[in-house]
Design a protein around this motif. Structure first.
Motif, short mmCIF file in Angstrom:
data_model
loop_
_atom_site.label_atom_id
_atom_site.label_comp_id
_atom_site.label_asym_id
_atom_site.label_seq_id
_atom_site.Cartn_x
_atom_site.Cartn_y
_atom_site.Cartn_z
N UNK A 154 4.32 -18.60 -8.27
CA UNK A 154 4.03 -17.31 -8.84
C UNK A 154 5.27 -16.30 -8.85
N UNK A 155 6.46 -17.08 -8.63
CA UNK A 155 7.72 -15.73 -8.83
C UNK A 155 8.47 -16.62 -9.62
N UNK A 156 9.51 -15.37 -10.27
CA UNK A 156 10.39 -15.70 -11.22
C UNK A 156 11.84 -15.52 -10.80
N UNK A 157 12.88 -16.35 -10.51
CA UNK A 157 13.89 -15.82 -10.03
C UNK A 157 14.65 -14.68 -10.70
N UNK A 158 15.25 -13.74 -10.04
CA UNK A 158 16.03 -12.79 -10.52
C UNK A 158 17.37 -13.01 -11.24
N UNK A 159 17.65 -12.67 -12.43
CA UNK A 159 18.91 -13.36 -13.19
C UNK A 159 20.03 -12.41 -12.53
N UNK A 160 21.16 -13.24 -12.79
CA UNK A 160 22.41 -12.69 -11.86
C UNK A 160 22.64 -11.03 -12.40
N UNK A 165 22.64 -5.52 -9.57
CA UNK A 165 22.57 -4.00 -9.72
C UNK A 165 22.23 -3.59 -8.16
N UNK A 166 22.02 -4.41 -7.47
CA UNK A 166 21.53 -4.30 -5.73
C UNK A 166 22.85 -4.31 -5.21
N UNK A 167 22.96 -3.24 -4.29
CA UNK A 167 24.31 -3.26 -3.33
C UNK A 167 24.08 -3.92 -2.36
N UNK A 168 22.87 -4.35 -1.73
CA UNK A 168 22.79 -5.22 -0.79
C UNK A 168 21.62 -6.20 -0.72
N UNK A 169 21.63 -7.31 -0.21
CA UNK A 169 20.64 -8.22 -0.22
C UNK A 169 20.29 -8.34 1.48
N UNK A 241 32.50 -16.11 -9.24
CA UNK A 241 32.94 -15.20 -8.28
C UNK A 241 32.60 -13.74 -8.21
N UNK A 242 32.98 -12.84 -7.49
CA UNK A 242 32.47 -11.46 -7.36
C UNK A 242 33.25 -10.81 -8.41
N UNK A 243 32.46 -9.75 -9.10
CA UNK A 243 33.13 -9.18 -10.19
C UNK A 243 33.91 -7.91 -9.63
N UNK A 244 34.45 -7.21 -10.79
CA UNK A 244 35.15 -5.95 -10.08
C UNK A 244 33.96 -4.79 -9.91
N UNK A 245 32.89 -4.90 -10.32
CA UNK A 245 31.77 -4.03 -9.82
C UNK A 245 31.45 -4.26 -8.58
N UNK A 246 31.48 -5.65 -8.09
CA UNK A 246 31.03 -5.89 -6.81
C UNK A 246 31.96 -5.65 -5.83
N UNK A 280 27.16 -12.00 -1.11
CA UNK A 280 26.44 -13.45 -0.99
C UNK A 280 25.59 -13.43 -2.62
N UNK A 281 24.63 -12.51 -2.79
CA UNK A 281 23.84 -12.45 -3.93
C UNK A 281 24.70 -12.50 -5.13
N UNK A 282 25.91 -11.98 -5.43
CA UNK A 282 26.52 -11.92 -6.57
C UNK A 282 27.43 -13.02 -7.08
N UNK A 283 27.59 -14.20 -6.24
CA UNK A 283 28.11 -15.30 -6.52
C UNK A 283 27.19 -16.41 -7.05
#
Length: 312
Positions: A154-160, A165-169, A241-246, A280-283
């Motif tokens: 019953x879970x849907x993976x969060x898209x990249x 948008x989350x600073x930390x996981x 890889x990590x974006x400039x926002x990251x 780690x959650x951004x790559x």
């Protein structure tokens, strides 16, 4: 700086009284709060994700809303909708629960990607657009989201783009045996979270967020941070890889951590400590299998940290 440190220490103590044995996740959550970011808490059910989020919210004297995400939830259930008033012959906008200071998005990955995306504009720009009208959210706006591992039913993976948008996981993990015994004792007379009282005002929180932005970051730290980000874009195990926002997110997180630790400047250890939970959650790892994606990404970031020279 001493006043800021005492306020932050009081906030940590208050949260720790209800969430036992989790000093690292608590501190990382405060990093996101003071850096004006958002945090995603991911782990198996029943290890305290919701308790951590509620403890943060109850420790601040501000508006707080909780949303339990379900598969049948619609974007309007989050943002609000226009209601026709026959006596006035016009429509009136009824605000949804997103119009708050602290939003607990519980089990965010149990709803569909369409509903998940309703949070994107609010999290990145502090506003929502509905039926051609833009509505500003009052600052600070802080999302504490929890999710179960996507392998659960019953879970849907969060898209990249949502994850970005989350600073930390943060992961909580199972508590140690002595902590778990203390939890059993603590819950005899009810939920400890429900007894928490605010220890910091909204104005004090805004002041701490402004102080976090003023923490000094030396050019050598900037270069160290950018070297890590650049290495994620050429790592053989990473497809994305990590974006400039990251990179900017890691920069602000390091400022916040330095303030929490009582410093007005960032040191290389701040970057090293935050690199995994921030990046780690951004790559995206190479390969089609999603199983173990987060663990592989964390390993790749640690490998990069082991290779990039640390500034003196």
């Amino acid at each position: 700086m001493s006043d800021a440190h005492s306020l932050i220490a009081a906030l940590e103590r208050n949260i720790s009284s209800a969430v036992l044995g989790k000093p690292e996740p608590i501190q990382l959550t405060l990093v996101a709060l003071l850096a004006e970011g958002h945090i995603l808490v991911e782990d198996v059910p029943g290890v305290g994700k919701t308790s951590l989020a509620k403890s943060i919210a109850r420790s601040i004297n501000c508006d707080f809303k909780r949303l339990q995400f379900t598969p049948d939830m619609l974007p309007s259930d989050i943002l609000g909708s226009s209601v026709y008033l026959p006596n006035l012959g016009d429509f009136e906008f009824r605000r949804g629960p997103i119009f708050t200071h602290v939003l607990l998005a519980d089990e965010i990955n149990r709803t569909t990607p369409r509903t998940q995306s309703a949070l994107l504009e609010a999290m990145s720009e502090g506003q929502v657009s509905i039926e051609g009208q833009t509505h500003q959210l009052e600052a600070p706006f802080f999302v504490l989201a929890t999710q179960n591992p996507f392998e659960y039913e019953g879970t849907y993976p969060l898209p990249e783009n949502q994850l970005d948008r989350f600073m930390l996981c943060v992961e909580l993990g199972y508590p140690a045996r002595d902590v778990e015994r203390a939890v059993l004792t603590q819950h005899r007379s009810g939920e400890p979270v429900d007894k928490l009282q605010p220890v910091i005002s909204l104005e004090q929180l805004r002041g701490l967020q402004q102080q976090a932005r003023e923490v000094r970051v030396d050019d050598s730290i900037n270069d160290y941070l950018l070297d890590i980000v650049a290495a994620t874009r050429s790592h053989e195990q990473l497809q994305l890889g990590v974006s400039t926002r990251g990179a900017l997110t890691l920069y602000r997180a390091c400022q916040s951590l330095a303030l929490i630790l009582g410093r007005n400047f960032v040191v290389p250890d701040d970057v090293k400590r935050l690199a995994v939970p921030v990046l780690a959650h951004r790559v995206v790892c190479r390969g089609v299998l999603r199983e173990g994606q987060r663990q592989r990404a964390q390993l790749a970031i640690r490998q990069i940290l082991g290779k990039i020279p640390v500034p003196a």
